[in-house]
Design a protein around this motif. Structure first.
Motif, PDB file in Angstrom:
ATOM      1  N   ASP A 101       0.796  -1.525  -0.134  1.00  0.00           N
ATOM      2  CA  ASP A 101       0.363  -0.164   0.206  1.00  0.00           C
ATOM      3  C   ASP A 101       0.932   1.214   0.024  1.00  0.00           C
ATOM      4  O   ASP A 101       0.406   2.056  -0.809  1.00  0.00           O
ATOM      5  CB  ASP A 101      -1.290   0.329   1.306  1.00  0.00           C
ATOM      6  N   LEU A 102       1.607   1.366   0.667  1.00  0.00           N
ATOM      7  CA  LEU A 102       2.527   2.359   1.019  1.00  0.00           C
ATOM      8  C   LEU A 102       3.338   2.387  -0.656  1.00  0.00           C
ATOM      9  O   LEU A 102       3.760   3.547  -0.586  1.00  0.00           O
ATOM     10  CB  LEU A 102       3.818   2.082   2.810  1.00  0.00           C
ATOM     11  N   LYS A 118       0.811  14.916  -2.304  1.00  0.00           N
ATOM     12  CA  LYS A 118       1.465  13.256  -2.199  1.00  0.00           C
ATOM     13  C   LYS A 118       2.741  13.208  -1.103  1.00  0.00           C
ATOM     14  O   LYS A 118       2.609  12.384  -0.511  1.00  0.00           O
ATOM     15  CB  LYS A 118       1.094  12.823  -3.868  1.00  0.00           C
ATOM     16  N   ASN A 121       2.003  13.573   1.912  1.00  0.00           N
ATOM     17  CA  ASN A 121       1.521  12.685   2.821  1.00  0.00           C
ATOM     18  C   ASN A 121       1.933  11.913   3.137  1.00  0.00           C
ATOM     19  O   ASN A 121       1.867  11.035   4.190  1.00  0.00           O
ATOM     20  CB  ASN A 121      -0.378  12.597   1.798  1.00  0.00           C
ATOM     21  N   ILE A 122       2.852  11.101   1.686  1.00  0.00           N
ATOM     22  CA  ILE A 122       3.294   9.138   2.227  1.00  0.00           C
ATOM     23  C   ILE A 122       3.975   9.645   2.734  1.00  0.00           C
ATOM     24  O   ILE A 122       4.084   8.774   4.164  1.00  0.00           O
ATOM     25  CB  ILE A 122       4.093   9.331   0.822  1.00  0.00           C
ATOM     26  N   SER A 124       4.048  11.817   6.064  1.00  0.00           N
ATOM     27  CA  SER A 124       3.498  11.472   7.612  1.00  0.00           C
ATOM     28  C   SER A 124       2.609  10.281   7.642  1.00  0.00           C
ATOM     29  O   SER A 124       2.880   9.797   8.895  1.00  0.00           O
ATOM     30  CB  SER A 124       2.282  12.797   7.204  1.00  0.00           C
ATOM     31  N   LYS A 125       2.318   9.373   6.121  1.00  0.00           N
ATOM     32  CA  LYS A 125       2.121   8.612   6.941  1.00  0.00           C
ATOM     33  C   LYS A 125       3.381   7.710   7.032  1.00  0.00           C
ATOM     34  O   LYS A 125       2.619   6.411   7.694  1.00  0.00           O
ATOM     35  CB  LYS A 125       0.945   7.510   5.898  1.00  0.00           C
ATOM     36  N   GLU A 128       3.465   7.741  11.265  1.00  0.00           N
ATOM     37  CA  GLU A 128       3.056   7.541  11.782  1.00  0.00           C
ATOM     38  C   GLU A 128       2.510   6.618  11.540  1.00  0.00           C
ATOM     39  O   GLU A 128       1.779   5.912  13.257  1.00  0.00           O
ATOM     40  CB  GLU A 128       2.177   9.040  11.538  1.00  0.00           C
ATOM     41  N   ARG A 129       1.400   5.754  10.776  1.00  0.00           N
ATOM     42  CA  ARG A 129       1.315   4.874  10.701  1.00  0.00           C
ATOM     43  C   ARG A 129       2.514   3.299  10.418  1.00  0.00           C
ATOM     44  O   ARG A 129       1.720   2.668  10.504  1.00  0.00           O
ATOM     45  CB  ARG A 129      -0.193   4.522   9.064  1.00  0.00           C
ATOM     46  N   TYR A 130       2.843   3.285   9.527  1.00  0.00           N
ATOM     47  CA  TYR A 130       3.673   1.920   8.466  1.00  0.00           C
ATOM     48  C   TYR A 130       4.732   1.765   9.674  1.00  0.00           C
ATOM     49  O   TYR A 130       5.735   0.846  10.100  1.00  0.00           O
ATOM     50  CB  TYR A 130       3.964   2.360   7.383  1.00  0.00           C
TER      51      TYR A 130
END
Length: 222
Positions: A101-102, A118, A121-122, A124-125, A128-130
């Protein structure tokens, strides 16, 4: 159909790159056939080689495989990179799908007319997420699942290298991931794949983008 594994895609990373990585780690030699014209793509369509009219397509074991996740799963299972049981396999799949996904977000950047929003956004994700998921998973273990190299480890290395190309220093707050990356690059098959002249592809350029658009008959970027 040749006994050697054959890859059908563009001369660039895209969704085929993870397949190249996994084959290289498994020690599998492969040939590549690059799409450069619309006619080549239409020939594959007319031959019935593309189940869903999409590439990548991989010829292996007298089959023509499509869909990236299915191809990766087959290679991982065939070359013992998919865990020892069903519980390990589902963990490997969860890690792998998150990484894909990443990476797919990064793959789309060259096709955007304005990639800056974008990119932000990538980043930060990723932070923070991955990456926190893998930082926690690697707090002690050498590999992500079962103490043994798996396809998820290979995808994580590929993903971290892609992230560092776009965001140098992004792993500074993730020492376990950075240490993992260092260990992985010492594996002989991986070290070889990272060397100049291997079948690893460089970051996408304008030629790659233009070729993809021409083959798929796309006239404008989003």
């Amino acid at each position: 159909m040749s006994g050697k594994v054959s890859l059908h895609y563009f001369n660039g990373r895209g969704k085929m790159e993870s397949i190249r990585w996994l084959l290289a780690v498994a020690g599998v030699e492969f040939d590549e056939y690059f799409l450069t014209t619309r006619d080549q793509y239409e020939k594959l369509l007319n031959d019935g080689s593309l189940m869903f009219q999409q590439v990548p397509m991989v010829e292996i074991d007298d089959m023509k495989l499509v869909q990236t996740k299915a191809i990766l799963s087959y290679i991982a299972e065939k070359y013992n990179l998919n865990g020892k049981d069903i519980k390990e396999r589902v963990k490997i799949n969860m890690y792998s799908e998150g990484l894909m996904d990443l990476m797919e977000m990064i793959m789309m950047l060259p096709f955007l007319s304005d990639p800056k929003p974008k990119l932000d956004n990538i980043q930060s994700k990723a932070k923070e997420r991955y990456l926190p998921v893998f930082e926690k998973a690697l707090d002690g273990p050498v590999y992500l699942v079962g103490g043994k190299l798996s396809s998820a480890d290979v995808l994580l290395l590929e993903c971290t290298l892609m992230l560092e190309e776009k965001f140098p220093g992004i792993l500074a707050d993730f020492p376990n991931v950075k240490s993992f990356q260092g260990r992985m690059t010492q594996i002989p098959a991986i070290s070889k794949f990272l060397q100049t002249g291997s079948k690893r592809k460089p970051q996408p350029d304008e030629v790659y983008v233009k070729t993809v658009m021409q083959v798929f008959n796309v006239t404008s970027l989003p």
